[in-house]
Enzyme design. Structure first.
Site, PDB file in Angstrom:
ATOM      1  N   GLY A  32     -44.644  32.851 -24.740  1.00  0.00           N
ATOM      2  CA  GLY A  32     -43.830  32.263 -23.690  1.00  0.00           C
ATOM      3  C   GLY A  32     -44.146  32.956 -22.521  1.00  0.00           C
ATOM      4  N   CYS A 242     -40.885  -0.362 -33.399  1.00  0.00           N
ATOM      5  CA  CYS A 242     -42.331  -0.692 -32.660  1.00  0.00           C
ATOM      6  C   CYS A 242     -42.632  -2.406 -32.858  1.00  0.00           C
ATOM      7  CB  CYS A 242     -43.507   0.333 -33.196  1.00  0.00           C
ATOM      8  SG  CYS A 242     -44.899  -0.331 -32.362  1.00  0.00           S
ATOM      9  N   CYS A 245     -46.243  -1.733 -34.862  1.00  0.00           N
ATOM     10  CA  CYS A 245     -46.534  -1.264 -36.244  1.00  0.00           C
ATOM     11  C   CYS A 245     -45.326  -1.126 -36.698  1.00  0.00           C
ATOM     12  CB  CYS A 245     -47.252   0.244 -36.018  1.00  0.00           C
ATOM     13  SG  CYS A 245     -45.979   1.339 -35.530  1.00  0.00           S
ATOM     14  N   CYS A 267     -44.812   2.115 -30.079  1.00  0.00           N
ATOM     15  CA  CYS A 267     -45.270   3.531 -30.288  1.00  0.00           C
ATOM     16  C   CYS A 267     -45.662   4.248 -28.806  1.00  0.00           C
ATOM     17  CB  CYS A 267     -45.986   3.674 -31.184  1.00  0.00           C
ATOM     18  SG  CYS A 267     -45.244   3.332 -32.853  1.00  0.00           S
ATOM     19  N   CYS A 273     -49.977   4.676 -33.841  1.00  0.00           N
ATOM     20  CA  CYS A 273     -49.311   3.388 -33.864  1.00  0.00           C
ATOM     21  C   CYS A 273     -50.671   2.580 -34.753  1.00  0.00           C
ATOM     22  CB  CYS A 273     -49.070   2.819 -32.446  1.00  0.00           C
ATOM     23  SG  CYS A 273     -48.259   1.127 -32.499  1.00  0.00           S
TER      24      CYS A 273
END
Ligand SMILES: Nc1ncnc2c1ncn2[C@@H]1O[C@H](COP(=O)(O)OP(=O)(O)OP(=O)(O)O)[C@@H](O)[C@H]1O
Ligand SMILES: [Mg+2]
Ligand SMILES: [Zn+2]
Lengths: 284, 280
Positions: A32, A242, A245, A267, A273
């Site tokens: 970080g 979606c 899909c 998606c 997808c």
């Protein structure tokens, strides 16, 4: 001269790669923490991922398989250009399939498919400093990180709650890494934040203009900043399916249907997808 | 017999801008012109200032522009590093530890839990990009509060107390008048119930009627909250109205100290006499 024309393998000279790798190792050692590095000029416009590109070029080997995503899609002009540049200077294979890739360079998304220990995710970062909005001076933000003074990041959250009632909007919600440094996860949707926590893959973040590299090593605790009475929440994806899909519970793009006037969803992670559509086609 | 510890003790505080030279370090009387060394140009903003503030007391610090008043508060709030000197808060290590030897992390703790400050310039004390409520919450967040509802409720009480309409709590102080900005600063300074407030020229630059209302507010806080205060002002009229005891500063030195009434009635130092007579 290498077999790839006038360029060194992976475009950068070996000295530059070593310098970037050293900064990367330091970043992994201090999860970080933003490590400064000497960002190079790249043959793509700044702000289009020169930080991520330099990380990719310093890490890539001839046996790697590369995937490049731009806001969830492998086919944007930007993603295609980056892939073309890397392919022409390395000869590596590229793939849209998350599972096939060993190196994944991404802008604004973490793939929906969980990553594996042998994969590395490289995120492009425009503004690496989570305190920049509250403190413009770099020497001050450095001191705030050193003293672990993240008041400013919480004030920003508090202000969002005052203005909007809650914080479910806005990308780049800051995270605390390994209970020490607060970092900007790059502008990913909030739904991607939890994917950083105790993941199997190494995540590297590169900011070219700001000349910073930072990292989330595998199996590292990553928590999104929040208040006791306002716990972290992702975007609401409930009730969205979606149109292509049939997936649910993943980050979607809203598509305005010009013909029928309604709104449909697709998606955002197009390769996932496509994989689901293919699986459906095979099954039927 | 019970003795109460002073809320704050400042002992021999000096602040120099510049490294000084042999002349101004050893023979300040002859080397300095005003607060500046004739030889090396070093500014002796504060030279050996000592005082105490007792519980519930208002200590006034008065003096002309450049006499070092703000520098005293800046050193106490850790905005500036003193060149030498010691300071003790009763609420910090029972008054046994010098604030100015504390680590950066401890200083932050002291500042956020034990002190409240109102800056001469509201731009320094407030973030004009945030709402007033967030400005007040900042002090509580800095003191590790992580509960939005509680902080918002506390800010609401403080805004009512400082007579800012609570329907404006989400407005940025940028859109407020000077008097309101000072009141937001006061609300913020009070948010963690510190034992002492540092007030730097709270009424300077405000219209007279607005000044009067801010001064009333300070009186009221003193009555209701009983918090001790250091009140810095170049205006002796303000000091006379509010301070129990007063220090008179000139060129970084204390030229007179005592009960405000006594100083007003019988000023000793020629500079103080000048100040007092100019009020009449
Ligand atoms: N950063 C600095 N560098 C050099 N000199 C400084 C610095 N900051 C303050 N000074 C000087 O220190 C002295 C004391 O300043 P200070 O701001 O404490 O005065 P003051 O009594 O608060 O005045 P005012 O009534 O104008 O607010 C002044 O001579 C000032 O010019
Ligand atoms: Mg001043
Ligand atoms: Zn000198």
């Amino acid at each position: 001269m290498s077999r790839h024309g006038t360029y060194n393998f992976a475009f950068l000279d070996e000295g530059s790669k070593r310098e970037i790798r050293r900064a990367t190792l330091k970043a992994i050692a201090i999860p970080g923490y933003q490590v400064p590095f000497a960002s190079r000029e790249m043959p793509i416009a700044r702000g289009w991922g020169t930080g991520g590109l330099q990380l990719t070029l310093s890490l890539i080997g001839p046996d790697d398989t590369l995937k490049v995503i731009d806001q969830g899609t492998d086919e944007s002009v930007n993603a295609v250009n980056i892939k073309a540049l890397i392919r022409s200077t390395t000869g590596v294979t590229t793939s849209d399939d998350t599972a096939e890739a060993t190196l994944i360079q991404s802008r604004h998304r973490i793939p929906d498919k969980p990553l594996r220990p042998d994969q590395i995710l490289i995120l492009q970062v425009p503004i690496p400093e989570p305190l920049r909005f509250v403190e413009p001076r770099e020497e001050v933000t450095r001191r705030l990180h050193a003293e672990r003074d993240y008041t400013g990041a919480y004030v920003l959250l508090f202000e969002q709650i005052m203005r909007h009632g809650d914080v479910t909007t806005g990308a780049d919600p800051p995270v605390e890494v390994h209970d020490r440094y607060v970092m900007a996860p790059s502008p990913i949707p909030r739904i991607d934040n939890p994917k950083m926590d105790h993941g199997d893959a190494l995540i590297l973040l590169g900011a070219g203009r700001e000349k910073k590299i930072y990292a989330v090593p595998p199996h590292t605790r990553v928590t999104s900043l929040a208040f006791d009475d306002h716990p972290f929440r992702s975007e609401d994806v409930d009730g969205r399916t979606c149109a292509l899909c049939g997936a649910e519970g993943v980050f979607m793009d809203e598509i305005q249907d010009a013909q029928h006037g309604g709104t449909t969803f697709r998606c955002n992670d197009t390769s996932e997808c496509l994989a689901r559509m293919n699986a459906r086609a095979r099954a039927s | 017999m019970t003795t109460t510890l002073p809320v704050l003790t400042v002992d021999d505080l000096s602040k120099r801008y510049g490294s000084g030279c042999a002349a101004c370090r050893d023979h300040a009387e002859t080397a300095l012109q005003g607060n500046t060394c004739r030889h090396c140009g070093t500014v002796h903003a504060l030279s050996g200032v000592s005082f105490e503030v007792h519980p519930g007391e208002v200590l006034g610090i008065v003096g002309e522009s450049g006499s070092g008043k703000s520098t005293i508060l800046n050193c106490l709030y850790f905005d500036e590093e003193p060149t030498s000197g010691h300071a003790y808060l009763a609420a910090y290590e029972r008054g046994a530890a010098d604030l100015w030897t504390a680590s950066g992390e401890r200083r932050r703790w002291i500042r956020n839990h034990l002190l409240g400050k109102v800056y001469q310039n509201p731009m320094l004390g407030l973030n004009m990009d945030f709402s007033s409520v967030a400005n007040i919450a900042e002090k509580m967040i800095a003191a590790n509060d992580r509960h939005v509802g509680r902080m918002e409720a506390r800010a609401r009480v403080l805004l009512e107390h400082t007579r800012i309409p609570t329907h404006r709590m989400k407005t940025s102080p940028r859109q407020f008048s000077g008097g309101m900005q000072q009141r937001v600063q006061i609300a913020k300074a009070l948010s963690n119930e510190p034992p002492i407030l540092l007030l730097d020229e709270v009424t300077t630059g405000l219209d007279l009627s607005v000044q009067a209302r801010v001064l009333d507010l300070i009186k009221q806080i003193r009555r209701d909250v009983g918090v001790a205060m250091i009140l810095v002002s170049h205006d002796l009229a303000v000091i006379r109205m509010l301070a129990d005891r007063t220090i008179v500063m000139r060129d970084g030195r204390q030229v007179e100290a005592g009960l405000t009434d006594q100083i007003m009635e019988d000023p000793q130092h020629p500079y103080t006499q000048e100040l007092v007579y100019s009020l009449l």
